[in-house]
Design an enzyme around this catalytic site. Structure first.
Site, PDB file in Angstrom:
ATOM      1  N   SER A   1       0.826  -1.213   0.000  1.00  0.00           N
ATOM      2  CA  SER A   1       0.000   0.000   0.000  1.00  0.00           C
ATOM      3  C   SER A   1       0.857   1.259   0.000  1.00  0.00           C
ATOM      4  O   SER A   1       2.019   1.251   0.422  1.00  0.00           O
ATOM      5  CB  SER A   1      -0.906   0.004   1.226  1.00  0.00           C
ATOM      6  OG  SER A   1      -0.143   0.262   2.384  1.00  0.00           O
TER       7      SER A   1
ATOM      8  N   VAL B   1       1.942   2.281   3.736  1.00  0.00           N
ATOM      9  CA  VAL B   1       3.089   1.556   4.302  1.00  0.00           C
ATOM     10  C   VAL B   1       4.342   1.874   3.487  1.00  0.00           C
ATOM     11  O   VAL B   1       5.425   2.084   4.040  1.00  0.00           O
ATOM     12  CB  VAL B   1       2.815   0.032   4.336  1.00  0.00           C
ATOM     13  CG1 VAL B   1       4.032  -0.715   4.872  1.00  0.00           C
ATOM     14  CG2 VAL B   1       1.593  -0.276   5.192  1.00  0.00           C
TER      15      VAL B   1
ATOM     16  N   CYS C   1      -2.879  -4.730  -8.205  1.00  0.00           N
ATOM     17  CA  CYS C   1      -2.572  -3.302  -8.174  1.00  0.00           C
ATOM     18  C   CYS C   1      -2.891  -2.683  -9.532  1.00  0.00           C
ATOM     19  O   CYS C   1      -3.053  -1.482  -9.650  1.00  0.00           O
ATOM     20  CB  CYS C   1      -1.147  -3.049  -7.736  1.00  0.00           C
ATOM     21  SG  CYS C   1       0.048  -3.897  -8.711  1.00  0.00           S
TER      22      CYS C   1
ATOM     23  N   GLU D   1       6.725  -0.147  -5.179  1.00  0.00           N
ATOM     24  CA  GLU D   1       5.648  -0.447  -6.135  1.00  0.00           C
ATOM     25  C   GLU D   1       4.363  -0.453  -5.326  1.00  0.00           C
ATOM     26  O   GLU D   1       4.024  -1.440  -4.683  1.00  0.00           O
ATOM     27  CB  GLU D   1       5.936  -1.785  -6.810  1.00  0.00           C
ATOM     28  CG  GLU D   1       5.325  -1.892  -8.178  1.00  0.00           C
ATOM     29  CD  GLU D   1       4.015  -2.626  -8.123  1.00  0.00           C
ATOM     30  OE1 GLU D   1       2.989  -1.918  -8.052  1.00  0.00           O
ATOM     31  OE2 GLU D   1       4.016  -3.853  -8.132  1.00  0.00           O
TER      32      GLU D   1
HETATM   33  C1  UN1 Z   1       0.460  -6.622  -8.676  1.00  0.00           C
HETATM   34  O1  UN1 Z   1      -0.768  -6.556  -8.659  1.00  0.00           O
HETATM   35  O2  UN1 Z   1       1.135  -6.278  -7.671  1.00  0.00           O
HETATM   36  O3  UN1 Z   1       0.207  -6.744 -14.592  1.00  0.00           O
HETATM   37  C2  UN1 Z   1       1.254  -7.183  -9.788  1.00  0.00           C
HETATM   38  C3  UN1 Z   1      -0.324  -7.541 -13.822  1.00  0.00           C
HETATM   39  C4  UN1 Z   1       0.514  -8.652 -13.255  1.00  0.00           C
HETATM   40  C5  UN1 Z   1       1.269  -8.198 -12.052  1.00  0.00           C
HETATM   41  C6  UN1 Z   1       0.445  -7.484 -11.021  1.00  0.00           C
HETATM   42  N1  UN1 Z   1       1.441  -9.085 -14.271  1.00  0.00           N
HETATM   43  O4  UN1 Z   1      -1.512  -7.482 -13.521  1.00  0.00           O
END
Ligand code: UN1
Length: 508
Positions: free
Chosen positions: A244, A247, A299, A265
């Site tokens: 997140s 954090v 994400c 990330e």
């Molecule tokens: C993530 O959600 O932390 O592009 C990584 C994507 C995957 C990786 C996601 N190859 O959805």
């Protein structure tokens, strides 16, 4: 029950027990809390892992530091050969490992297997890279001088990864770190501890069979306390954190305080823009995967959908039809597209999000409910209609909630794409070359990932993965991301026997 059988078969295939040690540094140990992980689809306990104590981490960092000193002297292509063996070992176990990801994280089996495949792919990439950690030769302004750039290993890389990709994100970091000559210390999410142990067992076997120190792929399972200690510890040269924004901000500051390196990330709030000239079929199918896949817990999940006014109504109609056919349920069952949320806390966050949508002038167009009659953490994939600037739209809620918003002008839609704090992924559906190149140009999307006619999620490993602004700025996986796992040295060698100074300075 049949899921209990599946669990025991899966654990057995991966060499796990109902109780496991959660620390590896050449030896297995664990003196911290015992954590039970739970199948989010059924509420059943899967198994237990005894996590790292502070002392365990300290000892592990000592072992990793020592291991890194021998490893950095191993020629890079030889390091690649070890990663190749790891790739093969992972590939052999892809089915049970993918199944364990499904059981413990809650994603559907094809996605569980898919993320092990992502590790296999980045390992392939890393093996090739091990022969291409190329530096540069730079023309010197001085006669008889040669300037070059060398890339040397950092030492120890700490990887703190999240529950939602319990294999792939570690895979990106570990495969690159290893070929770059570093030792890795991993802390995965406590709720996916069995997966962390299973992956580490596979890697440990390869290291031990080659007579290499196991501490090159160290594991210290644990919670925030262990993550915090890793961030503070000077022996961890790079902290790669996925999680997140809140954090990540703390981790980044802690690491910066000691001038360590960090690779962040963090959160995303990804949008898809559908223009009036788009291939509607393609767009509907893409959004389904992007917004509902992994139950909205990537994400890269699409959370905002900007629809051109000309196609808005028919598009919503098509989307509702598609959403009506989604089957929510046990992620190991064929035909299920949407598994559970990972935790009860995520269900609460979903509920809060839905309440906020209603309180902030939005409406629920589809779904909106918790499926409380089911044993697991299931919610309905949800579509809302709401204003682009409602506060709830600017927040990352890790659940399948898709906000739809009407636009009349592409510039307005791009502005809305860029107005949130996060800057991870984005996608435009159009058939106009002019709009495509504007979108990827300086006045287009401000994200790290800028797509055209594909979903926001499901990136390939060959590109750099990460985003701008509150997403943290780090880049993992492909392209030149490997450079973050090494230190760059500018080396000037004088072979002239004289001492001409740069800038023509005379000092005599
Ligand atoms: C993530 O959600 O932390 O592009 C990584 C994507 C995957 C990786 C996601 N190859 O959805």
């Amino acid at each position: 029950t049949s899921t209990a059988r599946t669990t025991s078969v899966t654990l057995k295939a991966l060499g796990l027990d109902s109780y496991n040690l959660g620390v590896y540094n050449g030896e297995w140990s664990g003196n911290g809390d015992v954590v039970e992980t739970v199948n989010p689809a059924t509420g059943e306990v899967l198994g237990a892992v005894q996590q790292a104590s502070g002392k365990d981490l300290d000892h592990t960092l000592q072992c990793a530091t020592k291991a890194s000193k021998m490893w950095r002297e191993v020629p890079a292509p030889k390091r690649g050969e070890i990663v190749r063996q790891m790739r093969n070992a992972l590939s052999e176990k892809i089915e049970p490992l993918g199944r364990l990801v499904s059981l413990e994280m809650g994603k559907i089996l094809p996605e569980g297997i898919g993320e092990v495949q992502e590790y296999v792919d980045i390992a392939d990439y890393a093996v090739g890279l091990s022969r291409m950690l190329n530096g540069k030769v730079i023309p010197s302004e001085r006669p008889g001088h040669m300037m070059m750039e060398m890339w040397n290993p950092l030492g120890v890389v700490g990887v703190i990864s999240a529950f939602n990709f319990p294999v792939a994100v570690y895979g990106w970091n570990s495969a690159l770190s290893l070929v770059c000559g570093n030792a890795v210390v991993w802390k995965g999410a406590p709720t996916t501890s069995l997966t962390s142990v299973a992956v580490t067992k596979i890697l440990a076997e390869v290291l031990e069979a080659n007579g290499l120190p196991g501490a090159l792929c160290s594991l210290a399972t644990g919670g925030a306390d262990i993550g915090d200690k890793m961030a503070q510890d000077k022996r961890v040269n790079l902290v790669s954190f996925t999680g997140s924004t809140n954090v990540g901000r703390k981790v980044g500051l802690t690491v910066q305080e000691r001038f360590g390196k960090s690779l962040l990330e963090l959160g995303g709030n990804n949008a898809i823009i559908v223009h009036n000239d788009a291939d509607i079929d393609l767009a509907v199918r893409s959004i389904l995967f992007a917004a509902v896949g992994t139950a909205g817990q990537r994400c890269t999940t699409t959370r905002r959908l900007f629809l051109h006014e000309d196609i808005h109504d028919t598009f919503i109609e098509r989307l509702l039809k598609a959403y009506g056919q989604i089957r929510v349920g046990n992620p190991l069952e064929p035909g299920i597209l949407c598994g559970p949320l990972h935790t009860k806390a995520a269900v609460a966050a979903f509920k809060e999000g839905i309440a906020d949508v209603k309180a902030q002038g939005g409406t629920i167009v589809h779904g909106g409910n918790v499926l409380s009659h089911l044993a697991g953490n299931f919610v309905e994939p949800t579509i809302t209609s709401i204003s682009h600037d409602a506060p709830v739209v600017h927040r990352e809620i890790f659940a399948p909630i898709l906000h739809t918003i009407k636009f009349s002008n592409i510039n307005e839609a791009i502005e809305w794409n860029n107005e949130v704090g996060q800057g991870l992924s984005s996608s435009l559906f159009t058939t106009s070359p002019e709009r495509i190149f504007n979108w990827i140009g300086p006045s287009g999307s401000d994200c790290g990932i800028v797509n055209v006619n594909i979903p926001t999620n499901g990136a390939e490993i060959g590109g750099a993965f990460g985003g701008e602004k509150e997403t943290g700025g780090g880049r993992e996986s492909g392209s030149t991301s490997w450079q973050q796992y090494m230190r760059r040295q500018t080396c000037t060698v004088n072979y002239s026997g004289m001492l001409p100074l740069a800038q023509g300075i005379k000092f005599e």
